[in-house]
Motif scaffolding. Structure first.
Motif, PDB file in Angstrom:
ATOM      1  N   ASN A 257     -94.741 -46.027  -7.785  1.00  0.00           N
ATOM      2  CA  ASN A 257     -95.003 -45.811  -6.493  1.00  0.00           C
ATOM      3  C   ASN A 257     -95.508 -47.002  -5.818  1.00  0.00           C
ATOM      4  O   ASN A 257     -96.009 -47.943  -6.153  1.00  0.00           O
ATOM      5  N   VAL A 258     -94.718 -47.310  -4.494  1.00  0.00           N
ATOM      6  CA  VAL A 258     -94.993 -48.323  -3.652  1.00  0.00           C
ATOM      7  C   VAL A 258     -95.865 -47.704  -2.532  1.00  0.00           C
ATOM      8  O   VAL A 258     -95.348 -46.882  -1.595  1.00  0.00           O
ATOM      9  N   ASP A 259     -97.029 -48.100  -2.405  1.00  0.00           N
ATOM     10  CA  ASP A 259     -97.933 -47.709  -1.320  1.00  0.00           C
ATOM     11  C   ASP A 259     -97.905 -48.489   0.037  1.00  0.00           C
ATOM     12  O   ASP A 259     -98.533 -49.770  -0.178  1.00  0.00           O
ATOM     13  N   LEU A 260     -97.268 -48.008   1.051  1.00  0.00           N
ATOM     14  CA  LEU A 260     -97.128 -49.101   2.255  1.00  0.00           C
ATOM     15  C   LEU A 260     -98.171 -49.178   2.907  1.00  0.00           C
ATOM     16  O   LEU A 260     -98.352 -50.012   3.635  1.00  0.00           O
ATOM     17  N   ASN A 261     -99.393 -48.110   2.783  1.00  0.00           N
ATOM     18  CA  ASN A 261    -100.378 -48.375   3.631  1.00  0.00           C
ATOM     19  C   ASN A 261    -101.074 -49.823   2.974  1.00  0.00           C
ATOM     20  O   ASN A 261    -102.008 -50.334   3.919  1.00  0.00           O
ATOM     21  N   ASP A 262    -101.059 -49.800   1.686  1.00  0.00           N
ATOM     22  CA  ASP A 262    -101.636 -50.910   1.016  1.00  0.00           C
ATOM     23  C   ASP A 262    -100.925 -52.254   1.210  1.00  0.00           C
ATOM     24  O   ASP A 262    -101.419 -53.265   1.551  1.00  0.00           O
ATOM     25  N   LYS A 263     -99.602 -52.203   1.145  1.00  0.00           N
ATOM     26  CA  LYS A 263     -98.884 -53.369   1.323  1.00  0.00           C
ATOM     27  C   LYS A 263     -98.727 -53.685   2.795  1.00  0.00           C
ATOM     28  O   LYS A 263     -98.499 -55.133   3.205  1.00  0.00           O
ATOM     29  N   ILE A 264     -98.672 -52.861   3.614  1.00  0.00           N
ATOM     30  CA  ILE A 264     -98.421 -53.236   5.241  1.00  0.00           C
ATOM     31  C   ILE A 264     -99.556 -52.711   5.819  1.00  0.00           C
ATOM     32  O   ILE A 264     -99.743 -53.477   7.041  1.00  0.00           O
ATOM     33  N   GLY A 265    -100.144 -51.811   5.659  1.00  0.00           N
ATOM     34  CA  GLY A 265    -101.360 -51.277   6.695  1.00  0.00           C
ATOM     35  C   GLY A 265    -101.217 -49.875   7.106  1.00  0.00           C
ATOM     36  O   GLY A 265     -99.886 -49.345   7.165  1.00  0.00           O
ATOM     37  N   PRO A 266    -102.173 -49.170   7.429  1.00  0.00           N
ATOM     38  CA  PRO A 266    -102.057 -47.800   7.810  1.00  0.00           C
ATOM     39  C   PRO A 266    -101.340 -47.707   9.247  1.00  0.00           C
ATOM     40  O   PRO A 266    -101.978 -47.157  10.165  1.00  0.00           O
ATOM     41  N   GLU A 267    -100.193 -48.019   9.297  1.00  0.00           N
ATOM     42  CA  GLU A 267     -99.479 -47.798  10.544  1.00  0.00           C
ATOM     43  C   GLU A 267     -98.991 -46.243  10.816  1.00  0.00           C
ATOM     44  O   GLU A 267     -98.855 -45.333   9.845  1.00  0.00           O
ATOM     45  N   LYS A 268     -99.042 -45.755  12.081  1.00  0.00           N
ATOM     46  CA  LYS A 268     -98.424 -44.569  12.405  1.00  0.00           C
ATOM     47  C   LYS A 268     -97.220 -44.886  13.331  1.00  0.00           C
ATOM     48  O   LYS A 268     -97.183 -45.708  14.181  1.00  0.00           O
ATOM     49  N   GLY A 269     -96.368 -43.817  13.502  1.00  0.00           N
ATOM     50  CA  GLY A 269     -95.193 -43.912  14.281  1.00  0.00           C
ATOM     51  C   GLY A 269     -94.664 -45.178  14.007  1.00  0.00           C
ATOM     52  O   GLY A 269     -94.122 -45.793  14.913  1.00  0.00           O
ATOM     53  N   ALA A 270     -94.200 -45.397  12.820  1.00  0.00           N
ATOM     54  CA  ALA A 270     -93.647 -46.587  12.305  1.00  0.00           C
ATOM     55  C   ALA A 270     -92.379 -46.457  11.378  1.00  0.00           C
ATOM     56  O   ALA A 270     -92.345 -45.532  10.663  1.00  0.00           O
ATOM     57  N   VAL A 271     -91.699 -47.393  11.265  1.00  0.00           N
ATOM     58  CA  VAL A 271     -90.415 -47.408  10.443  1.00  0.00           C
ATOM     59  C   VAL A 271     -90.506 -48.765   9.342  1.00  0.00           C
ATOM     60  O   VAL A 271     -90.972 -49.852  10.129  1.00  0.00           O
ATOM     61  N   VAL A 272     -90.426 -48.632   8.107  1.00  0.00           N
ATOM     62  CA  VAL A 272     -90.071 -49.894   7.406  1.00  0.00           C
ATOM     63  C   VAL A 272     -88.774 -49.571   6.665  1.00  0.00           C
ATOM     64  O   VAL A 272     -88.380 -48.600   6.504  1.00  0.00           O
ATOM     65  N   TYR A 273     -88.142 -50.631   6.065  1.00  0.00           N
ATOM     66  CA  TYR A 273     -87.026 -50.658   5.196  1.00  0.00           C
ATOM     67  C   TYR A 273     -87.314 -51.447   4.096  1.00  0.00           C
ATOM     68  O   TYR A 273     -87.925 -52.606   3.902  1.00  0.00           O
ATOM     69  N   ALA A 274     -86.986 -50.954   2.871  1.00  0.00           N
ATOM     70  CA  ALA A 274     -87.380 -51.557   1.689  1.00  0.00           C
ATOM     71  C   ALA A 274     -85.812 -51.899   1.053  1.00  0.00           C
ATOM     72  O   ALA A 274     -85.129 -50.791   0.902  1.00  0.00           O
ATOM     73  N   PHE A 275     -85.627 -52.961   0.501  1.00  0.00           N
ATOM     74  CA  PHE A 275     -84.339 -53.333  -0.006  1.00  0.00           C
ATOM     75  C   PHE A 275     -84.616 -53.927  -1.241  1.00  0.00           C
ATOM     76  O   PHE A 275     -85.519 -54.537  -1.804  1.00  0.00           O
ATOM     77  N   ALA A 276     -83.622 -53.634  -2.253  1.00  0.00           N
ATOM     78  CA  ALA A 276     -83.507 -53.835  -3.849  1.00  0.00           C
ATOM     79  C   ALA A 276     -82.191 -54.086  -4.248  1.00  0.00           C
ATOM     80  O   ALA A 276     -81.152 -53.634  -3.637  1.00  0.00           O
ATOM     81  N   GLU A 277     -81.888 -55.230  -4.932  1.00  0.00           N
ATOM     82  CA  GLU A 277     -80.627 -55.435  -5.605  1.00  0.00           C
ATOM     83  C   GLU A 277     -80.794 -55.293  -7.148  1.00  0.00           C
ATOM     84  O   GLU A 277     -81.925 -55.681  -7.942  1.00  0.00           O
ATOM     85  N   ILE A 278     -79.918 -54.327  -7.751  1.00  0.00           N
ATOM     86  CA  ILE A 278     -80.128 -54.235  -9.422  1.00  0.00           C
ATOM     87  C   ILE A 278     -78.921 -54.646 -10.134  1.00  0.00           C
ATOM     88  O   ILE A 278     -77.918 -54.574  -9.298  1.00  0.00           O
TER      89      ILE A 278
END
Length: 373
Positions: A257-278
């Motif tokens: 689990n990746v907690d975006l509130n912890d990593k970015i902050g408790p944003e509202k009305g917001a979009v983030v993108y998470a990218f990974a390569e395997i």
């Protein structure tokens, strides 16, 4: 002598007619649909199956192959009636035929499950003996029961024997509760279990934000990361510039689990993108399974494979499943995670978890290249 021959010919002919009648009834029942009302022809076909001889049970159950739940229900109720009538009248169920069907992993899972239950009713020892060999069964239901029995056996064992049993069961288990039970037992015995790796969770991501999702309008906006992945780029964001966070965002959570509130902050009305390569050791058909309480879109190797504009509706591990072909070598994952503007306490979660597995849910081995960025 002539009368005896005629007698046996009559029996053979009657048996063939009866078998043909059952085959025809199966064909009719297989036309049942979850969305269409039952016809008189369907009801009559069911009656034929419900009054078939017990010896026909395995053949009737095989009518479930490549069918829908409605067909399975019609067939199961007919078989239940045949079995009950047979046992009530002192007759015998076709043990050999049930064993053959149960052992046939190409047969429909529900047909095999029904065969197991009937066999257990007439020879529990044989049924349990067969079940013990089904910890790797392609039917998840049969596998679950086999693992459950194995766990009980492991609990009664001691020392290295118990550890070996739990280790084997952990490799075979696909049910999360059973996986966690095995993990706990192994760790209590002094063995470390990396559950995230075992289940195929991606634990290192590159993250960019914040983009605008006020009034939930951003879900269908193709922000730049949907067109290009350029870690040095800067874009117009919600209220300021949107940039990729420096280095990988990682999680040590057992279930990725990746907690975006912890990593970015408790944003509202917001979009983030998470990218990974395997990096995969070989090409194969696989599944990407993920969960999030937020609106999401998922791309695998640049192709959109999931689209779920759902906010705070619950869910858990493997909430969403996408069948994907993975390439040998590098594969890319891009997850769009949209948070809305609800203010209730239960609507504050902004997170995701994602894993890569084979179609039955076993975690695949891969190198998470993102962790090296």
């Amino acid at each position: 002598m002539r009368h005896l021959v005629l007698f046996f010919l009559t029996i053979v002919l009657a048996t063939r007619i009866e078998a043909a009648s059952v085959d025809e009834a199966i064909s009719v029942v297989r036309t049942a649909s979850p969305t269409t009302a039952a016809s008189d022809e369907l009801r009559e076909a069911w009656k034929t199956l419900a009054h078939a001889p017990a010896i026909a049970i395995p053949a009737i159950l095989r009518g479930m192959n490549d069918s829908n739940p409605a067909v399975e229900n019609w067939i199961r109720t007919a078989v239940d009636q045949v079995a009950q009538q047979t046992l009530d009248s002192g007759g015998e169920l076709p043990k050999a035929g049930l064993i053959e069907l149960l052992s046939d992993t190409s047969a429909a899972p529900r047909a095999r499950r029904t065969a197991y239950e009937l066999l257990e009713n007439i020879d529990a020892d044989k049924a349990h003996e067969l079940l013990a060999g089904m910890v790797d069964d392609p039917s998840l239901e049969m596998r679950y029961d086999a693992i459950a029995a194995g766990i009980e056996s492991a609990k009664a064992a001691e020392g290295d024997d118990a550890v070996a049993k739990y280790r084997m069961l952990l490799e075979s288990a696909r049910n999360l509760e059973q996986i966690q039970t095995c993990k706990k037992a192994l760790e209590e015995a002094g063995e470390k279990v990396d559950l995230a790796t075992h289940m195929g969770f991606v634990t290192a991501w590159r993250v960019i934000g914040i983009f605008d999702n006020r009034d939930k309008a951003g879900f269908d906006v193709a922000y730049p990361p949907e067109e290009e992945i350029e870690f040095s780029a800067t874009y117009d964001g919600k209220e300021s510039e949107a940039t990729w966070m420096e280095g990988a965002v990682t999680t040590d959570d057992d279930l990725g689990n990746v907690d975006l509130n912890d990593k970015i902050g408790p944003e509202k009305g917001a979009v983030v993108y998470a990218f990974a390569e395997i990096d995969m050791p070989g090409a194969q058909a696989a599944q990407v399974r993920y969960a999030s309480p937020n609106g999401t879109k998922l791309w695998v190797n640049g192709k959109e494979v999931a689209n779920n504009e759902v906010y705070h509706a619950g869910g858990g591990v493997d909430q969403y499943v996408a069948d994907v072909p993975l390439l040998k070598g590098k594969n890319t994952l891009l997850l769009k995670v949209c948070q809305n503007e609800q203010t209730e306490a239960w609507a504050q979660d902004w997170s995701f978890q994602l894993r890569v597995c084979e179609p039955l849910g076993g975690g695949l081995e891969f190198d998470n290249l993102t962790s090296q960025n």
